[in-house]
Design an enzyme around this catalytic site. Sequence first.
Site, PDB file in Angstrom:
ATOM      1  N   CYS A  45       0.805  -1.232   0.000  1.00 52.32           N
ATOM      2  CA  CYS A  45       0.000   0.000   0.000  1.00 52.32           C
ATOM      3  C   CYS A  45       0.833   1.275   0.000  1.00 52.32           C
ATOM      4  O   CYS A  45       0.646   2.128  -0.866  1.00 52.32           O
ATOM      5  CB  CYS A  45      -0.984  -0.013   1.165  1.00 52.32           C
ATOM      6  SG  CYS A  45      -1.930   1.518   1.307  1.00 52.32           S
ATOM      7  N   LYS A  54      -2.521   6.802  -6.055  1.00 48.74           N
ATOM      8  CA  LYS A  54      -3.406   7.961  -5.873  1.00 48.74           C
ATOM      9  C   LYS A  54      -2.625   9.266  -5.940  1.00 48.74           C
ATOM     10  O   LYS A  54      -3.143  10.298  -6.370  1.00 48.74           O
ATOM     11  CB  LYS A  54      -4.158   7.857  -4.539  1.00 48.74           C
ATOM     12  CG  LYS A  54      -4.922   6.556  -4.323  1.00 48.74           C
ATOM     13  CD  LYS A  54      -5.682   6.084  -5.551  1.00 48.74           C
ATOM     14  CE  LYS A  54      -6.270   4.709  -5.358  1.00 48.74           C
ATOM     15  NZ  LYS A  54      -5.385   3.579  -5.703  1.00 48.74           N
ATOM     16  N   GLY A 185     -10.444  -3.532 -15.305  1.00 48.22           N
ATOM     17  CA  GLY A 185     -10.883  -3.461 -13.919  1.00 48.22           C
ATOM     18  C   GLY A 185     -10.349  -2.212 -13.258  1.00 48.22           C
ATOM     19  O   GLY A 185      -9.837  -1.304 -13.913  1.00 48.22           O
ATOM     20  N   HIS A 447     -24.926  22.509   3.832  1.00 46.72           N
ATOM     21  CA  HIS A 447     -25.068  23.010   2.464  1.00 46.72           C
ATOM     22  C   HIS A 447     -23.922  23.968   2.173  1.00 46.72           C
ATOM     23  O   HIS A 447     -23.583  24.805   3.010  1.00 46.72           O
ATOM     24  CB  HIS A 447     -26.402  23.742   2.310  1.00 46.72           C
ATOM     25  CG  HIS A 447     -26.543  24.443   0.989  1.00 46.72           C
ATOM     26  ND1 HIS A 447     -26.863  23.779  -0.158  1.00 46.72           N
ATOM     27  CD2 HIS A 447     -26.381  25.754   0.653  1.00 46.72           C
ATOM     28  CE1 HIS A 447     -26.920  24.644  -1.161  1.00 46.72           C
ATOM     29  NE2 HIS A 447     -26.635  25.858  -0.691  1.00 46.72           N
TER      30      HIS A 447
END
Length: 470
Positions: A45, A54, A185, A447
């Site tokens: 990882c 990432k 994938g 919001h």
Amino acid sequence: MASSPQHYDFLILGSGESGKYLAWTMARAGHRVAVIERRWIGGSCPNIACLPSKNVIYSAQVASLVRRGKEFGIAAGPVGIDMAGVRERKRTMVNELIAIHRNNYTNSGAELIMGEGRFIAPKTIEVQLQDGGTRVLSGELVYLNLGTRAAIPDVPGLHQSTPLTHVEALELDRVPEHLIVLGGGYVGLEFAQPMRRFGSRVTVVEQGPQLAGHEDPDVAQLLMRRFADEGIVVELNARPSRVEGRSGDKVRCHVQTAAGDKVIEGSDILVAAGRTPNTQAIGLDVAGVNLDARGYVQVNERLETSAPGVWAMGDCAGSPQFTHVAFDDFRVVRDNLAGGQRTTRDRLVPYCMFTDPELGRVGLNETAARRAGIAYRVARTPMAAVLRTRTLSETGGFLKALVAADSDRLLGFTALGVSGGEVIAVVQTAMLAGLPYTALRDTIFTHPTIAEGLTVLFANPPATPAAAAH
């Protein structure tokens, strides 16, 4: 063989997510702990998988945003890609993570031994040390945290072409002229899109009838449209039959399709066609550890193997191949060591694919529900109805929830859109708490946020899908 092995309370083979947390926890509790790691401190990882990929994906997203500058009122010139700089940013992060891991070993008192381990007797491992020499270690309790590696399909010429896997792709210091990606994938897609954004021509070759084969057709179709918009070519129902040449120079990939055979010529080829467990040639038979037909370690729901006093955790145990699941495997083992009754049964496992738009999912989707014969209703809304997306100019995608046909129980949730991987956590928490969908409908969310979209999603009662209506 040494006459008297060095004995530990906990002997852990592999320093991935499960193994490292078990080591640090048990060492801090006063136990004598050793971890054997052949290469990646902390596992895949932080080194070659989740976090570095990432990191690179975000660099590509920045490049995409700069190209869209005019849309945001920003004057920007042509985008130049410095792949050596992209790699350096990634390497800096990885080095920082490795330093954190080393400090954790030092501070916890767990011993990290760098070398190649192999069982020579039950609960006894001989280690070929990275710096030379050997050590023989035994453990009162032994834990296997072996991980998996990229599988290379048995396609003639593919091995000889020295293809990229995710490991090599993350070390590129150049933009491939034309990257052929074998596999549609989540790994293949997470590499195809950023490489296109860096400037590569990209062709994805997928054997199945859609991208992201485990997802609903509406997810796959939207991803297909986005990839097409970005200039990524996708070949579906395409089976590679032969590869010629050498990746990094020139490759020719022969594929069989319903329309006939075709040849795809590229500069590089990336294999993203599944994983294989790192369970071979380490003496597991000597240890009394049984494997299943696919080569994964056989475990029960407490992660115990066929050998007394030996457990397996993470990918090698056949657990869903996510770091967050491996971390939960550690918690299962840790709690049971303390007298608990924790198991891997019925875990609610979320996951996220970091494409653009981002895909987050937890629980059932429509495909899985139909396959299981579970009646359901659907709530759905486009991401454009979530006002936060309009402030970001990221209105693509949708939110979709499955609700039980005979109650208001949440069965699953899919978020395909900006921050999809974040908003699923809200629904996952509600599912774990057994809350009905109406609890989310009636919640006051801030919001404007993406989570506020859940009130939009559930504003109208979920409907029975037309195909299932009577």
